[in-house]
Design an enzyme around this catalytic site. Structure first.
Site, PDB file in Angstrom:
ATOM      1  CB  THR A  28      -0.889  -0.003   1.264  1.00 42.25           C
ATOM      2  OG1 THR A  28      -1.726  -1.144   1.228  1.00 42.25           O
ATOM      3  CG2 THR A  28      -1.767   1.253   1.337  1.00 42.25           C
ATOM      4  CG  ASP A  81       4.134  -2.712   1.243  1.00 41.47           C
ATOM      5  OD1 ASP A  81       3.823  -1.622   0.710  1.00 41.47           O
ATOM      6  OD2 ASP A  81       3.651  -3.092   2.320  1.00 41.47           O
ATOM      7  CB  ALA A  83       9.472   0.664   4.023  1.00 42.54           C
ATOM      8  CE  LYS A  94       5.188  -2.491   4.925  1.00 43.35           C
ATOM      9  NZ  LYS A  94       4.827  -1.374   4.045  1.00 43.35           N
ATOM     10  N   GLY A  95       3.481   1.473   7.925  1.00 48.63           N
ATOM     11  CA  GLY A  95       2.187   1.795   8.526  1.00 48.63           C
ATOM     12  C   GLY A  95       1.803   3.252   8.430  1.00 48.63           C
ATOM     13  N   GLY A  96       2.652   4.032   7.739  1.00 46.91           N
ATOM     14  CA  GLY A  96       2.299   5.437   7.518  1.00 46.91           C
ATOM     15  C   GLY A  96       0.958   5.573   6.814  1.00 46.91           C
ATOM     16  CD  GLU A 103       1.466  -1.971   4.448  1.00 45.75           C
ATOM     17  OE1 GLU A 103       1.212  -1.161   3.540  1.00 45.75           O
ATOM     18  OE2 GLU A 103       2.116  -1.656   5.459  1.00 45.75           O
ATOM     19  CE  LYS A 121       9.281   6.565   2.037  1.00 39.01           C
ATOM     20  NZ  LYS A 121       8.300   5.881   1.202  1.00 39.01           N
TER      21      LYS A 121
HETATM   22  C1  A5P Z   1       1.355   1.763   4.343  1.00 37.82           C
HETATM   23  O1  A5P Z   1       0.699   1.448   5.512  1.00 37.82           O
HETATM   24  C2  A5P Z   1       2.834   1.877   4.575  1.00 37.82           C
HETATM   25  O2  A5P Z   1       3.389   0.780   5.182  1.00 37.82           O
HETATM   26  C3  A5P Z   1       3.553   2.232   3.300  1.00 37.82           C
HETATM   27  O3  A5P Z   1       4.243   1.153   2.792  1.00 37.82           O
HETATM   28  C4  A5P Z   1       4.494   3.322   3.617  1.00 37.82           C
HETATM   29  O4  A5P Z   1       3.796   4.312   4.317  1.00 37.82           O
HETATM   30  C5  A5P Z   1       5.147   3.905   2.367  1.00 37.82           C
HETATM   31  O5  A5P Z   1       4.307   4.787   1.736  1.00 37.82           O
HETATM   32  P1  A5P Z   1       4.725   5.619   0.446  1.00 37.82           P
HETATM   33  O6  A5P Z   1       5.069   4.622  -0.600  1.00 37.82           O
HETATM   34  O7  A5P Z   1       3.485   6.397   0.116  1.00 37.82           O
HETATM   35  O8  A5P Z   1       5.865   6.482   0.810  1.00 37.82           O
END
Ligand code: A5P
Length: 217
Positions: A28, A81, A83, A94-96, A103, A121
Site C-alpha cells: 500500500t 511493498d 516502507a 511501515k504503517g504510515g 501488510e 527513507k
Molecule cells: C502503508 O501502511 C505503509 O506501510 C507504506 O508502505 C508506507 O507508508 C510507504 O508509503 P509511500 O510509498 O506512500 O511512501
C-alpha cells in the site's frame, strides 16, 4: 530527482521480480501505486494478486487486475511493498498509510519480500519516523500508557483514522530503536495491540532504492 520519480523508478525495477504465473502480494502507498500501474502492463502474465488494503484493491481492480483472497492462495512467492524507514539490515518501519496489519500478514505469507524506497527513507537507526501501532479501540489509552512505560516514546493517537480492520492507530514519536526485534516482540505482547509497524522479525529480503539507476540491496 524528485522523491516521486525515485519511487517510480524503484517500482519499475520491481517488475523484474515478477515471474510468469505468480500470485503477487501487493502493499500500500504512493510507491506501490506506481508498482500497480507497472504491473498492469504485464497483467496477462500473472495469476493474480493479494492486496494489503482497500486502497490498493481499488487501484488493482481499476486496472482489471484480479485480486484474490490469501485464504485461497496459500503462501506467495513474492510480496512488493514500500516502507517509511529502512535500516542497513533491511528492517523497516511501515504503517504510515495505516495498512500495517494486512501488510504484515502478507509479508509473513511470502517467500520473498521486495521493498521499494526512495533514498530519503534509508536510516542508520529506525525511529525518526513515528512508529505506527494498530490498536483495538477500547485499548487505546491503555496501550498508550504501556508504550510510555516500555519505550519512553511519545504516543500520539492518529485522530480520525480508522483502519480497514476497524481499529485505531497510535504513532510513537521520539524513539531510537537500537533493538527492533526486541521492541517488536515486547510491544506486540501488550493486550489490545493488533500489530506493530516494525518489520524486524520478518525484514525485507530485497530493498530497491529508487534512483538512476535504481540500487538493489
Ligand atoms: C502503508 O501502511 C505503509 O506501510 C507504506 O508502505 C508506507 O507508508 C510507504 O508509503 P509511500 O510509498 O506512500 O511512501
Amino acid at each position: 530527482m524528485s522523491q516521486n520519480e525515485a519511487k517510480r523508478l524503484a517500482a519499475e525495477k520491481a517488475i523484474e521480480y515478477v515471474e510468469d504465473g505468480m500470485v503477487v502480494g501487493v502493499g500500500t502507498g504512493s510507491t506501490v501505486a506506481f508498482f500497480i500501474d507497472a504491473l498492469a502492463r504485464i497483467k496477462h502474465r500473472i495469476a493474480g494478486t493479494v492486496s494489503s488494503s482497500e486502497q490498493s484493491t481499488e487501484r488493482l481492480r481499476g486496472h482489471g487486475i484480479e485480486v484474490l483472497e490469501l485464504n485461497d492462495t496459500g503462501d506467495l512467492a513474492l510480496y512488493v511493498d514500500g516502507a517509511d524507514e529502512c535500516d542497513p539490515n533491511k528492517r523497516l518501519i511501515k504503517g504510515g498509510g495505516a495498512a500495517l496489519t494486512r501488510e504484515k500478514i502478507i509479508a509473513e505469507a511470502s517467500d520473498r519480500f521486495v521493498c521499494l524506497i526512495d533514498p530519503s527513507k534509508q536510516v542508520p537507526v529506525l525511529g525518526r519516523f513515528p512508529l505506527p501501532i494498530e490498536v483495538i479501540p477500547m485499548a487505546r489509552s491503555l496501550v498508550a500508557r504501556r508504550i510510555v512505560a516500555l519505550t519512553g516514546g511519545q504516543p500520539v493517537w492518529r485522530d480520525g483514522v480508522v483502519t480497514d480492520n476497524g481499529n485505531l492507530v497510535i504513532d510513537v514519536h521520539n524513539l531510537s530503536i537500537t533493538d527492533p526485534v526486541a521492541l517488536e516482540r515486547e510491544l506486540s505482547q501488550v493486550p489490545g495491540v493488533v500489530s506493530v509497524g516494525l518489520f524486524a522479525r520478518r525484514p525485507a529480503d530485497v530493498v530497491i532504492v529508487g534512483g538512476e539507476p535504481p540500487r538493489v540491496l
